[in-house]
Design an enzyme around this catalytic site. Structure first.
Site, PDB file in Angstrom:
ATOM      1  N   ARG A 157      -3.919  19.646   0.624  1.00 58.36           N
ATOM      2  CA  ARG A 157      -4.524  20.416  -0.462  1.00 58.36           C
ATOM      3  C   ARG A 157      -5.690  21.296  -0.019  1.00 58.36           C
ATOM      4  NH1 ARG A 157      -3.135  15.419  -2.066  1.00 58.36           N
ATOM      5  NH2 ARG A 157      -1.683  15.252  -3.813  1.00 58.36           N
TER       6      ARG A 157
ATOM      7  N   GLN B 103      -4.186   6.462   2.775  1.00 65.37           N
ATOM      8  CA  GLN B 103      -3.080   7.168   2.133  1.00 65.37           C
ATOM      9  C   GLN B 103      -2.193   7.846   3.184  1.00 65.37           C
ATOM     10  OE1 GLN B 103      -4.586   9.855  -1.031  1.00 65.37           O
ATOM     11  NE2 GLN B 103      -6.570   8.880  -0.712  1.00 65.37           N
TER      12      GLN B 103
ATOM     13  N   HIS C  97       0.934   4.446   1.317  1.00 68.50           N
ATOM     14  CA  HIS C  97       2.061   5.382   1.204  1.00 68.50           C
ATOM     15  C   HIS C  97       3.062   5.252   2.342  1.00 68.50           C
ATOM     16  CE1 HIS C  97      -0.875   8.054  -1.306  1.00 68.50           C
ATOM     17  NE2 HIS C  97      -0.438   7.001  -1.966  1.00 68.50           N
TER      18      HIS C  97
ATOM     19  N   TRP D 298       0.688  22.024   1.120  1.00 68.29           N
ATOM     20  CA  TRP D 298       1.106  22.375  -0.241  1.00 68.29           C
ATOM     21  C   TRP D 298       0.386  23.605  -0.758  1.00 68.29           C
ATOM     22  CZ3 TRP D 298       0.599  16.521  -1.327  1.00 68.29           C
ATOM     23  CH2 TRP D 298       1.779  15.887  -0.927  1.00 68.29           C
TER      24      TRP D 298
ATOM     25  N   CYS E 110      14.953  -9.205   5.212  1.00 64.48           N
ATOM     26  CA  CYS E 110      13.859 -10.161   5.447  1.00 64.48           C
ATOM     27  C   CYS E 110      12.493  -9.587   5.105  1.00 64.48           C
ATOM     28  CB  CYS E 110      13.872 -10.644   6.889  1.00 64.48           C
ATOM     29  SG  CYS E 110      13.428  -9.384   8.120  1.00 64.48           S
TER      30      CYS E 110
END
Length: 325
Positions: free
Chosen positions: A65, A113, A133, A71, A144
């Protein structure tokens, strides 16, 4: 390579505020704030770091960002002009400073994150880390539920099948699930956060005397709200980031500078030496499979410590209210 990761995610429109301008404190102000931060760390018994993409940009991995984030540029139809592969990237000064702060007892836990695997490569022990994340270097067996470190970045994201057998089948001793298949463990937008990582993150954030957000605008929930968990108990909250964050008004201190600069200064003030990255401590460079699972026993053990801490805090709060009636 973070571009490839972003491209592998499903379409999602609500990516938060993109491209907000960065601001920089003067060198003099940074020095004053680093001293204040070092003093806060010294006074705290339980310090938790919350790390975002901003701590990896100096390794050549773009953030998402920022003004030149993946992005942010995507909206303009552009790509970042710097973008090393995950396998080429090495832990930054910040990653190695975190190792030093944990080993010296100044920091108790890290909640990240980031999926880039740089905390893992730095040699940070899994017992000190929640990866909310996922991790591009971790493969998880659907049968397992154990996690294993891959020597290279996995080829998919979004918890897809890797068409490889569970690595526990290679063990000569111990547990073996035999027919298990490995999947990548990087979350897509719609996935639930990993249970043990989230639970440990919530507990550590709640009992922290000091939560420090490093290189994140704190826009993604629930991870972005975890640093606020300690405020009701009188805990402190510090932000180190170049862009404004979602929770600036709630912070006790905001340092607007590169995280590498801030942690280098703080470590010096604390008398902590920052080590260099070493392949000998990097699990991705080991010849034998390395397990990366958070043992449930660790979660249960810390849960008892958490309950005691919260109970003691409530008793203390009640005593104070009674005293001032």
């Amino acid at each position: 390579m973070s571009c490839n990761y972003a491209d592998g995610l499903s379409a999602y429109d609500n990516k938060g505020i993109l491209g907000a301008p960065e601001s920089f404190d003067s060198d003099e102000i940074v020095a004053e704030k680093c001293q204040e931060l070092a003093d806060l760390i010294k006074k705290s018994g339980h310090v938790v770091l919350h790390t975002g993409a901003g701590i990896s940009t100096s390794a050549g991995i773009p953030d998402f960002r920022g003004p030149k984030g993946v992005w942010t540029l995507e909206e303009k139809g552009e790509k970042p002009d710097f973008n090393v592969s995950f396998d080429e990237a090495r832990p930054t000064k910040t990653h190695m400073a975190i190792i030093a702060l944990i080993e010296s007892g100044y920091v108790q836990y890290v909640i990240s994150q980031n999926i880039d695997g740089l905390h893992l490569k730095s040699g940070l022990n899994r017992k000190y880390l929640s990866e909310l994340h996922g991790n591009i270097y971790v493969e998880q067996c659907r049968k397992c539920r154990r996690q294993f470190v891959s020597p290279s970045a996995v080829e998919t994201v979004g918890q897809k099948c890797l068409q490889r057998a569970c690595k526990s089948s290679m063990e000569s001793k111990g547990r073996s699930c035999r027919s298990g298949i490995l999947y990548d463990n990087v979350l897509d937008w719609e996935h639930d956060l990993p249970e043990n990582d989230l639970e440990m993150g919530v507990m550590h954030s709640t009992i922290a005397d000091l939560n420090i957000a490093l290189g994140t605008t704190l826009q993604i929930v629930p991870s972005g709200d975890l640093p606020l968990k300690n405020l009701k108990r009188g805990g402190k909250f510090v932000i180190c980031n170049l862009q404004p964050t979602k929770h600036d008004k709630k912070a006790n201190l905001i340092v607007s500078s590169y995280v590498d600069v801030v942690l280098s200064k703080v470590c010096k003030l604390l008398g902590v030496e920052i080590p260099e990255y070493s392949e000998a401590s990097d699990p991705t460079k080991q010849s034998e499979p390395v397990e990366w699972t958070i043992p449930t026993s660790n979660v249960n053990t810390f849960h008892r410590q958490y309950r005691k801490c919260v109970k003691d805090s409530k008793i203390e709060s009640k005593a104070k209210k009674t005293k001032y009636k």
